[in-house]
Design a protein around this motif. Sequence first.
Motif, short mmCIF file in Angstrom:
data_model
loop_
_atom_site.label_atom_id
_atom_site.label_comp_id
_atom_site.label_asym_id
_atom_site.label_seq_id
_atom_site.Cartn_x
_atom_site.Cartn_y
_atom_site.Cartn_z
N SER A 55 0.83 -1.21 0.00
CA SER A 55 0.00 0.00 0.00
C SER A 55 0.86 1.25 0.00
CB SER A 55 -0.92 0.00 1.23
OG SER A 55 -1.58 1.24 1.36
N GLU A 56 1.89 1.27 0.83
CA GLU A 56 2.77 2.44 0.92
C GLU A 56 3.51 2.66 -0.40
OE1 GLU A 56 6.49 4.15 3.62
OE2 GLU A 56 5.40 2.36 4.26
N GLU A 57 4.05 1.58 -0.95
CA GLU A 57 4.80 1.66 -2.21
C GLU A 57 3.89 2.10 -3.36
OE1 GLU A 57 6.71 -1.83 -3.59
OE2 GLU A 57 8.69 -1.16 -2.97
N TYR A 58 2.77 1.40 -3.49
CA TYR A 58 1.86 1.64 -4.61
C TYR A 58 1.29 3.06 -4.57
CZ TYR A 58 -2.22 1.04 -7.67
OH TYR A 58 -3.15 1.19 -8.66
N SER A 59 0.91 3.50 -3.37
CA SER A 59 0.32 4.84 -3.22
C SER A 59 1.30 5.92 -3.62
CB SER A 59 -0.15 5.05 -1.78
OG SER A 59 -1.19 4.17 -1.45
N LYS A 60 2.55 5.78 -3.21
CA LYS A 60 3.55 6.79 -3.54
C LYS A 60 3.78 6.89 -5.04
CE LYS A 60 6.16 6.91 0.80
NZ LYS A 60 7.43 6.60 1.48
N ILE A 61 3.93 5.74 -5.69
CA ILE A 61 4.17 5.75 -7.14
C ILE A 61 2.95 6.30 -7.87
CG2 ILE A 61 4.69 4.34 -9.16
CD1 ILE A 61 6.07 2.35 -7.24
N LYS A 62 1.76 5.86 -7.45
CA LYS A 62 0.52 6.29 -8.08
C LYS A 62 0.32 7.80 -7.92
CE LYS A 62 -3.20 4.96 -6.07
NZ LYS A 62 -4.32 4.17 -5.52
N ASN A 63 0.60 8.32 -6.72
CA ASN A 63 0.46 9.76 -6.47
C ASN A 63 1.45 10.57 -7.29
OD1 ASN A 63 -1.60 9.30 -4.61
ND2 ASN A 63 -0.19 9.24 -2.87
N PHE A 64 2.68 10.06 -7.37
CA PHE A 64 3.70 10.76 -8.14
C PHE A 64 3.31 10.81 -9.62
CE2 PHE A 64 7.81 10.67 -10.50
CZ PHE A 64 8.25 11.93 -10.12
N LEU A 65 2.82 9.70 -10.15
CA LEU A 65 2.38 9.66 -11.55
C LEU A 65 1.26 10.65 -11.80
CD1 LEU A 65 2.35 5.86 -12.49
CD2 LEU A 65 3.80 7.64 -13.44
N PHE A 66 0.33 10.75 -10.86
CA PHE A 66 -0.78 11.69 -11.02
C PHE A 66 -0.27 13.11 -11.15
CE2 PHE A 66 -3.41 14.86 -8.88
CZ PHE A 66 -4.57 14.81 -9.65
N PHE A 67 0.63 13.51 -10.26
CA PHE A 67 1.11 14.89 -10.26
C PHE A 67 2.03 15.19 -11.45
CE2 PHE A 67 -0.22 14.85 -5.79
CZ PHE A 67 -0.87 16.07 -5.73
N VAL A 68 2.61 14.16 -12.04
CA VAL A 68 3.48 14.37 -13.20
C VAL A 68 2.69 14.35 -14.51
CG1 VAL A 68 5.34 13.31 -14.56
CG2 VAL A 68 5.57 13.53 -12.08
N ALA A 69 1.66 13.50 -14.59
CA ALA A 69 0.97 13.24 -15.86
C ALA A 69 0.32 14.48 -16.45
CB ALA A 69 -0.07 12.14 -15.66
N THR A 70 -0.42 15.23 -15.62
CA THR A 70 -1.15 16.39 -16.17
C THR A 70 -0.20 17.49 -16.65
OG1 THR A 70 -3.06 15.90 -14.76
CG2 THR A 70 -2.94 18.10 -15.71
N PRO A 71 0.81 17.92 -15.87
CA PRO A 71 1.76 18.90 -16.40
C PRO A 71 2.53 18.38 -17.63
CG PRO A 71 1.89 18.85 -14.02
CD PRO A 71 1.03 17.69 -14.44
N PHE A 72 2.78 17.07 -17.68
CA PHE A 72 3.42 16.52 -18.88
C PHE A 72 2.51 16.69 -20.10
CE2 PHE A 72 4.21 12.90 -21.78
CZ PHE A 72 5.52 13.21 -22.13
N GLU A 73 1.21 16.53 -19.90
CA GLU A 73 0.25 16.75 -20.98
C GLU A 73 0.29 18.20 -21.45
OE1 GLU A 73 -4.59 16.54 -21.47
OE2 GLU A 73 -3.62 15.05 -20.18
N TRP A 74 0.45 19.15 -20.51
CA TRP A 74 0.58 20.56 -20.91
C TRP A 74 1.82 20.74 -21.77
CZ3 TRP A 74 0.19 22.54 -15.17
CH2 TRP A 74 -1.09 22.24 -14.67
N LEU A 75 2.88 20.05 -21.39
CA LEU A 75 4.13 20.13 -22.15
C LEU A 75 3.94 19.61 -23.58
CD1 LEU A 75 6.85 21.14 -20.97
CD2 LEU A 75 7.57 18.76 -20.81
N VAL A 76 3.13 18.55 -23.72
CA VAL A 76 2.84 18.00 -25.05
C VAL A 76 2.08 19.02 -25.89
CG1 VAL A 76 1.57 16.20 -26.30
CG2 VAL A 76 2.86 15.61 -24.23
N TYR A 77 1.07 19.67 -25.29
CA TYR A 77 0.32 20.71 -26.02
C TYR A 77 1.25 21.84 -26.47
CZ TYR A 77 -4.03 18.58 -24.33
OH TYR A 77 -5.06 17.71 -24.07
#
Length: 421
Positions: A55-77
């Motif tokens: 739970s600790e491992e999965y939550s950290k990776i999942k949260n990090f991906l969330f916060f990276v994914a949307t700004p990365f999408e802005w970068l793509v635009y």
Amino acid sequence: MVKKYGITALLLFGVYVFVMYVYIFHSNSGGIPESLKGTVADPHVFMSEHELYLSEEYSKIKNFLFFVATPFEWLVYLFILITGLSQAFESWIPMKNKSAILQNAVYLFLLSLFIFIVLFPLDYYSYFLSKSYGISTQIFTSWMRDNVIGFWISFGTTLVIVTVLYWLINKNPKKWWINAGLLMIPFSIFLMFIQPVVIDPLYNDFYPLTNKELETKILTLAEQANIPANHVYEVIMTEKTNALNAYVTGIGSNSRIVLWDTTLNRLSESEILFIMAHEMGHYVEKHIYFGIAGYILTTILGLWLTAKLMPWIIARFGRGLKIKRINAIHSLPLFFLITSFLLFASSPLSNYISRYQETRADEYALQLVADPSAAVSTFQELTKAGLNEVNPPLLVKWFRYSHPTMLERIINVANETRTKE
């Protein structure tokens, strides 16, 4: 100019990613208060050491991906704009003298396909991660099928919106946002109406609940809550996930009470009845109508802000972004970038309102079924099935959690029980 914009955007993104990495993986936020250790709210009480670790491992990776994914999408635009790809997509349209919707369809397909391909590795990693930690049970071909269906549904709805949007911008470049906002009202309601009977069945199979004894008890609860319901639906999710869920979807005659079969297989009858009472709480509290009203208001506000920001950005940075005018279809990535940013920035507020509504639904469920032990065990099972954090870091809660944390939900049950005593 293009090089300067690109380097600046990459540097800002790199700094942001580093800050979020440190915050999520190395801060001491979250955790259980000392006063609650050893209680039913403590994950050490109801989760094994292995589950806690995952739970600790999965939550950290999942949260990090969330916060990276949307700004990365802005970068793509931004990349699509400053490299001239958006203009290239428009220039490749082979039907210059054809109808606007056909031209928009060609441009939007090229744009959507490019974004789909660029973001695919991130989407695949999220799927791989979920499968590695035992949340997803879906085979790759099934997951890919869902992605393709999602692509075409998104393409179809976006095409209608974009065609109407740019027609309105051409007619009135300064006041287009008012009419666009008003037209989104019937369109959104229409989508909500058809979703349970047209869109959802494209992804999953729905059947009337096979456990008729349980259905009778659920419908009895619905009758006590003055909810007009004749059927409860079961959706087959075992081949896709180990997570648990139940929900009410649709509006009017197309509204449905839906239970995942994973929920039926894993939870006890009293826990299922609590979940159903929670969903009925949303109906009784009229949350769906407040949600529609809130969506309409935020959509109009977002369109107004976009209508103010787009001309200013084009006037100031249009040359570097390769945008000649606001009513040209090649300005669409800028529209997507602005609206995506506004949605991300407003998510703490929308999540706060959603958490309040979820708390109210929990309180209603406790009144309807009067079974606090079932409520607590339900929250514990939901935590274990999804490998969720009981008490996530503050920024994660603000930006990701549309429901109260499990710690808050279990504490609220205890408080409600004390109040009744």
